[in-house]
Design a protein around this motif. Structure first.
Motif, PDB file in Angstrom:
ATOM      1  N   LEU A  50       0.248  -0.950   0.138  1.00 24.00           N
ATOM      2  CA  LEU A  50       0.124  -0.064   0.047  1.00 24.00           C
ATOM      3  C   LEU A  50       0.232   1.303  -0.196  1.00 24.00           C
ATOM      4  O   LEU A  50       0.508   2.228  -0.852  1.00 24.00           O
ATOM      5  N   PRO A  51       2.013   1.173   0.553  1.00 30.57           N
ATOM      6  CA  PRO A  51       2.869   2.860   1.132  1.00 30.57           C
ATOM      7  C   PRO A  51       3.307   3.188  -0.998  1.00 30.57           C
ATOM      8  O   PRO A  51       3.618   4.002  -1.096  1.00 30.57           O
ATOM      9  N   ASP A  52       3.569   1.995  -1.585  1.00 30.70           N
ATOM     10  CA  ASP A  52       4.158   2.012  -2.912  1.00 30.70           C
ATOM     11  C   ASP A  52       2.841   3.069  -3.533  1.00 30.70           C
ATOM     12  O   ASP A  52       3.127   3.691  -4.414  1.00 30.70           O
ATOM     13  N   ALA A  53       1.667   2.338  -3.303  1.00 27.18           N
ATOM     14  CA  ALA A  53       1.177   3.067  -4.276  1.00 27.18           C
ATOM     15  C   ALA A  53       0.883   4.167  -3.653  1.00 27.18           C
ATOM     16  O   ALA A  53       0.017   5.369  -4.517  1.00 27.18           O
ATOM     17  N   LEU A  54       1.081   5.065  -2.938  1.00 26.87           N
ATOM     18  CA  LEU A  54       0.174   6.452  -1.895  1.00 26.87           C
ATOM     19  C   LEU A  54       1.970   7.041  -2.795  1.00 26.87           C
ATOM     20  O   LEU A  54       1.716   8.030  -2.733  1.00 26.87           O
ATOM     21  N   ALA A  55       3.107   6.259  -2.579  1.00 24.18           N
ATOM     22  CA  ALA A  55       4.153   7.239  -3.924  1.00 24.18           C
ATOM     23  C   ALA A  55       4.235   7.530  -4.364  1.00 24.18           C
ATOM     24  O   ALA A  55       4.646   8.665  -4.790  1.00 24.18           O
ATOM     25  N   ALA A  56       3.233   6.258  -4.928  1.00 22.27           N
ATOM     26  CA  ALA A  56       3.008   6.790  -6.743  1.00 22.27           C
ATOM     27  C   ALA A  56       2.539   8.333  -7.128  1.00 22.27           C
ATOM     28  O   ALA A  56       3.144   8.914  -7.836  1.00 22.27           O
ATOM     29  N   LEU A  57       1.165   8.601  -5.497  1.00 26.01           N
ATOM     30  CA  LEU A  57       0.231   9.363  -6.088  1.00 26.01           C
ATOM     31  C   LEU A  57       1.483  10.864  -5.843  1.00 26.01           C
ATOM     32  O   LEU A  57       1.016  11.750  -6.036  1.00 26.01           O
ATOM     33  N   THR A  58       2.184  10.771  -4.989  1.00 25.88           N
ATOM     34  CA  THR A  58       2.344  11.859  -4.246  1.00 25.88           C
ATOM     35  C   THR A  58       3.954  11.768  -5.050  1.00 25.88           C
ATOM     36  O   THR A  58       3.859  13.086  -5.477  1.00 25.88           O
ATOM     37  N   VAL A  59       4.342  11.429  -6.027  1.00 24.10           N
ATOM     38  CA  VAL A  59       5.182  11.740  -7.417  1.00 24.10           C
ATOM     39  C   VAL A  59       4.291  12.368  -8.152  1.00 24.10           C
ATOM     40  O   VAL A  59       4.860  12.776  -9.289  1.00 24.10           O
ATOM     41  N   ALA A  60       3.101  11.436  -8.775  1.00 20.88           N
ATOM     42  CA  ALA A  60       2.674  12.149  -9.667  1.00 20.88           C
ATOM     43  C   ALA A  60       2.627  13.583  -9.535  1.00 20.88           C
ATOM     44  O   ALA A  60       1.984  14.101 -10.683  1.00 20.88           O
ATOM     45  N   ASN A  61       1.257  13.735  -8.433  1.00 29.09           N
ATOM     46  CA  ASN A  61       0.667  15.120  -7.878  1.00 29.09           C
ATOM     47  C   ASN A  61       2.129  16.286  -7.488  1.00 29.09           C
ATOM     48  O   ASN A  61       1.952  16.982  -7.407  1.00 29.09           O
TER      49      ASN A  61
END
Length: 684
Positions: free
Chosen positions: A70-81
């Motif tokens: 799950l943290p990888d998905a949150l990290a991807a959201l942060t980088v994308a934004n």
């Protein structure tokens, strides 16, 4: 009594002992059968425990893996934004809950997941769900003494780190998985975090109350440290009671799970053991008493013959060792004692391999000796040889191992040594000289190849970059000019590094020749200042000179002396802060000339002076990483000055700058005073 009577006596003793053994075989057989059945039962029990613990391990690993993505998905959201999460956080986590089967009940349906968090700059700011996790808001992870080490490790290693289990700020026992987030290559943004309920994870694996299916279970390895980690479930004493231990894989290490039956492992009935031992002991006591009485009558004669044989063996100057069929030393003559310093009493009755290992600490030599003795004892070869090295005194001895037949027909062995120290030393010197000659030849070939294969294409790159930069083939825009300038600058930098490496190799191989001439040192100082001036101007450092006298003449290689001074001046400029000063002083005594390069820079610890002139080393690693260079400048300077018959002296202390003084011998003859420049000329 002759050897035949000795043999008869020994045979009689063997018959007595065989009678003892025969009487005890029945009881020993019963003991072995009972023990074998007990052992098979114990192995079946252990196999069942291993199977059960393997299931627990698989369930633990599965429960963790399903949720730690799950943290990888949150990290991807942060980088994308680009780090601007804001209101998207709650909506994204809701969507993540519906799409990920292990997180289908984010608000409470999945008891193993406490929350998802984002921590910009390592401070917890976004938490979902917020209810029940309010205490986590504003938590500074780096400032937390309990969590700080794991957080710093995640930042330094730039990878996912699983911490815990430990007590959570919002209550309960939890595991925390953190993924560091980087925007771009090196910009650290913060952390994406999942907080897991460890009790729910343990319950999912069937570990309620540290027991499962009549097993006592314990877990250790907090923070993924495996056997070195703390116990965090069950009684840690389980690990000390011969349990089944398996590794549980977690993202940044391992846990260890240990288990044993609630009632302990099956034990062999102690009462039966006592009865069997007493019975065997009684039989042995009766039989052995009779055997001892017969043995005593033969012992005196055997001793007399053995003493005569020992005196004969000790009289020889060759090292001799006798080994019995079981591999134990039975004879160790005086020559062996002289060679090794080990007395006969210390050596005899010891197993040959173990004794050699304790004597020399050479496991390979001990194994070689055991193999040689075994080859001869088994009849595979009639004899064999091996070489042993001794340190004090330093000797090389070649041993010949031959078989010897014992009185009972079994095969022992004899080791007869011959000192081959002088022969081996001569052979070693021959091989080393050949290797040195080949190494020198290969080094010469390498230097020639390096000069052609590296410097030729680099000169072409630098030359073409210069032509392009001048607009010879057409005007360039600003961006193209910048790129061409970088190509030329990088090429010059790399060419300088290659030249440094080649110079050092030539100096070490004594291949460098000096082009000696007589000249005024002031001229070389001016030339060196001109070369270093651009670097000093760029770094905001002022260079001054303070010569002594009207001029100084040296006999040296002008180009190499200039190389030494440029290296020293450049080094001082690099390690002097903006606004600092670098200076050059000249002084002379009756026999030598001193050229000092000093600075007001960071200085050097006295304990680090011995590292200054070592190739590829820069004293302060934290500062050196920010400075260009190969770490060869001072090493080359030192060797070049030494080639001139001089030396470099160092004076420095932290915070007080440094002074490097090149001292060169003054030629022992008069020279024309007209050669000497004025002080004004030297400071131009």
């Amino acid at each position: 009594m002759n050897l035949s009577r000795i043999k008869s006596t020994i045979v009689a003793r063997r018959i007595a002992l065989l009678a003892v053994a025969g009487g005890a075989l029945v009881m020993i057989g019963a003991l072995l059968v009972a023990y074998a059945e007990h052992r098979q039962y114990g192995e079946r029990v252990r196999a069942l425990v291993v199977s059960e613990v393997s299931d627990v391990r698989a369930q633990l690993e599965g429960a963790l893996v399903n949720r730690l993505v799950l943290p990888d998905a949150l990290a991807a959201l942060t980088v994308a934004n680009d780090g601007a999460v804001g209101a998207d956080f709650e909506g994204f986590t809701r969507g993540l809950a519906s799409s990920h089967r292990s997180y289908s009940g984010l608000s409470g349906d999945d008891p193993a997941v406490r929350s998802l968090q984002l921590a910009p700059d390592a401070v917890v700011t976004y938490v979902y769900p917020l209810e029940g996790n309010e205490a986590a808001i504003g938590h500074d992870l780096l400032a937390d003494p309990a969590r700080g080490p794991a957080v710093k490790r995640a930042v330094e290693e730039r990878r996912f780190v699983l911490a815990g289990p430990f007590e959570l700020l919002q209550g309960g026992t939890g595991l925390v998985g953190r993924t560091p987030i980087y925007l771009g290559e090196d910009e650290f943004w913060g952390f994406a975090t999942v907080v897991l309920n460890f009790d729910a994870i343990a319950a999912e694996a069937g570990l309620e109350g540290a027991t499962r299916n009549e097993l006592v279970v314990s877990l250790r390895g907090r923070d993924g440290l495996g056997a070195q980690g703390e116990v965090f479930l069950g009684d840690g004493a389980v690990f000390d009671r011969d349990p089944v231990i398996l590794d549980v894989l977690v993202p940044n290490g391992t846990w260890q799970i240990a288990a044993e039956p609630v009632d302990g492992w099956p034990r062999f009935p102690s009462r039966a053991v006592t009865i069997i031992i007493l019975t065997i002991g009684s039989l042995l006591a009766i039989a052995v008493t009779h055997a001892i009485l017969r043995w005593e009558r033969a012992h005196r004669e055997v001793t007399r013959v053995s003493d005569n044989l020992t005196r004969l063996i000790d009289s020889t100057t060759s090292p001799i060792v006798a080994v019995d069929p079981q591999g134990k030393i039975v004879e160790w003559n005086h020559a062996m004692t002289t060679l090794t310093g080990v007395s006969k009493g210390s050596a005899t009755s010891s197993e040959i391999g173990a004794h050699w290992l304790s004597m020399s600490a050479d496991a390979e030599a001990a194994e070689q000796i055991v193999r040689a003795v075994e080859v001869v004892r088994s009849g595979e070869q009639p004899s064999t040889e091996f070489v042993a090295e001794f340190r004090d005194p330093a000797r090389t001895v070649e041993f010949t191992v031959t078989a010897r037949t014992e009185l009972d027909g079994q095969m022992g062995s004899v080791l007869l040594g011959h000192d081959v120290t002088a022969r081996r030393e001569a052979e070693r010197m021959r091989v080393e000289n050949a290797a040195l000659a080949r190494s020198a030849h290969l080094k010469d070939e390498f230097l020639a190849g390096m000069s052609h294969e590296l410097r030729t294409p680099l000169n072409a790159i630098i030359g073409l970059g210069t032509v392009l930069g001048r607009g010879t083939f057409g005007a360039l825009n600003d961006k193209q000019i910048s790129y061409v300038t970088q190509i030329e600058s990088s090429g010059q930098h790399l060419l300088g590094l290659i030249n440094d490496v080649l110079d050092l190799a030539k100096l070490d191989a004594t291949m460098m020749e000096l082009d000696v001439e007589t000249f005024d040192v002031a001229d070389v100082i001016r030339e060196s200042l001109d070369l270093v001036a651009p670097l000093a101007a760029k770094r905001g450092v002022t260079i001054t000179t303070h010569p002594s006298g009207d001029g100084h003449i040296v006999v040296a290689d002008r180009r190499r002396l200039r190389q030494v001074l440029v290296n020293l001046m450049s080094n001082s400029v690099k390690f002097t802060d903006r606004g600092g000063r670098v200076g050059v002083d000249v002084d002379a005594t009756g026999t030598d000339l001193g050229i000092s390069v000093w600075d007001t820079g960071i200085g050097i610890e006295h304990s680090d002076f011995h590292l200054l002139f070592e190739p590829f080393l820069q004293v302060d690693g934290s500062l050196a990483r920010g400075q260009e260079g190969s770490g060869l400048g001072l090493a080359i300077a030192s060797r070049l000055v030494g080639l001139h018959g001089g030396e470099i002296l160092v004076e420095s202390s932290p915070g007080n700058g440094s002074r490097f003084t090149v001292r060169l011998p003054i030629p022992d003859h008069d020279f024309d005073e007209a050669w000497a420049p004025t002080a004004a000329q030297l400071t131009e």
